[in-house]
Design an enzyme around this catalytic site. Structure first.
Site, PDB file in Angstrom:
ATOM      1  CG  ASP A   8      -3.024   0.427   7.607  1.00  0.00           C
ATOM      2  OD1 ASP A   8      -3.466  -0.377   6.760  1.00  0.00           O
ATOM      3  OD2 ASP A   8      -3.690   1.393   8.029  1.00  0.00           O
ATOM      4  CG  ASP A  10      -6.034   2.359   2.687  1.00  0.00           C
ATOM      5  OD1 ASP A  10      -5.416   2.713   1.677  1.00  0.00           O
ATOM      6  OD2 ASP A  10      -6.736   1.332   2.735  1.00  0.00           O
ATOM      7  CG  ASP A 133      -5.405   4.205  10.184  1.00  0.00           C
ATOM      8  OD1 ASP A 133      -4.923   3.254   9.543  1.00  0.00           O
ATOM      9  OD2 ASP A 133      -6.576   4.611  10.017  1.00  0.00           O
TER      10      ASP A 133
END
Length: 178
Positions: A8, A10, A133
């Protein structure tokens, strides 16, 4: 064939928190630290902060995010034994696509554009590992999910947690040794 890692962007490669902290300070005239919003997202701290999330839709928001410490070095190392794909949910924020692409080109020039996956639903991703996240992305993932620590996921305990890129490095060293 090398094992695949989906990573990922961000809050894993790109640190979004300092930007939100600056926006918060500008909008509310007070400083906020990670301790103030630990356990949630910065825009969830009070009812009147919810609109801060809208800044994610602004052109340029994602272009100047800070790089997570050690991410460049560790990703470069992982490329020796793994296929790396950057998997980012860019479709949620329409104006983020170009910003994210340019950010990746600037900060991770050693990654080929063919290894960028801009998507909406990450359940379509097929890889051996996913570093993310957001629990929702790991819940539907068929491989091994690694939860990258962020303020909003600290109470989650269903996935192997990595707090930083040094821990990512150690995790994959351990996997290689098996």
């Amino acid at each position: 064939m090398k094992p695949r890692i989906a990573i990922d962007m961000d809050e894993v490669m790109a640190d979004i928190e300092p930007k939100f902290q600056k926006i918060y300070e500008r909008e509310f005239g007070e400083k906020i630290t990670r301790d103030d919003y630990w356990g949630q997202k910065i825009y969830e701290t009070r009812d009147e902060t919810r609109y801060i999330r809208d800044f994610l839709h602004d052109k340029g928001f994602f272009r100047d995010l800070e790089v997570m410490p050690d991410s460049q070095e560790v990703i470069r190392e992982l490329m020796e034994d793994h296929e790396i794909f950057i998997t980012t949910a860019a479709m949620e924020f329409r104006s983020s696509f170009e910003d994210k692409y340019d950010w990746l080109q600037e900060h991770f020039p050693f990654l080929h554009w063919k290894n960028f996956v801009f998507c909406g639903d990450k359940s379509i991703i097929r890889a051996d590992y996913m570093i993310d996240d957001h629990v929702r992305n790991l819940e539907s993932f068929q491989g091994t999910g690694l939860l990258f620590t962020a303020s909003h996921n600290i109470h989650e305990d269903r996935f192997t947690r990595v707090d930083n890129w040094q821990q990512v490095r150690e995790y994959f060293k351990t996997q290689k040794a098996k």
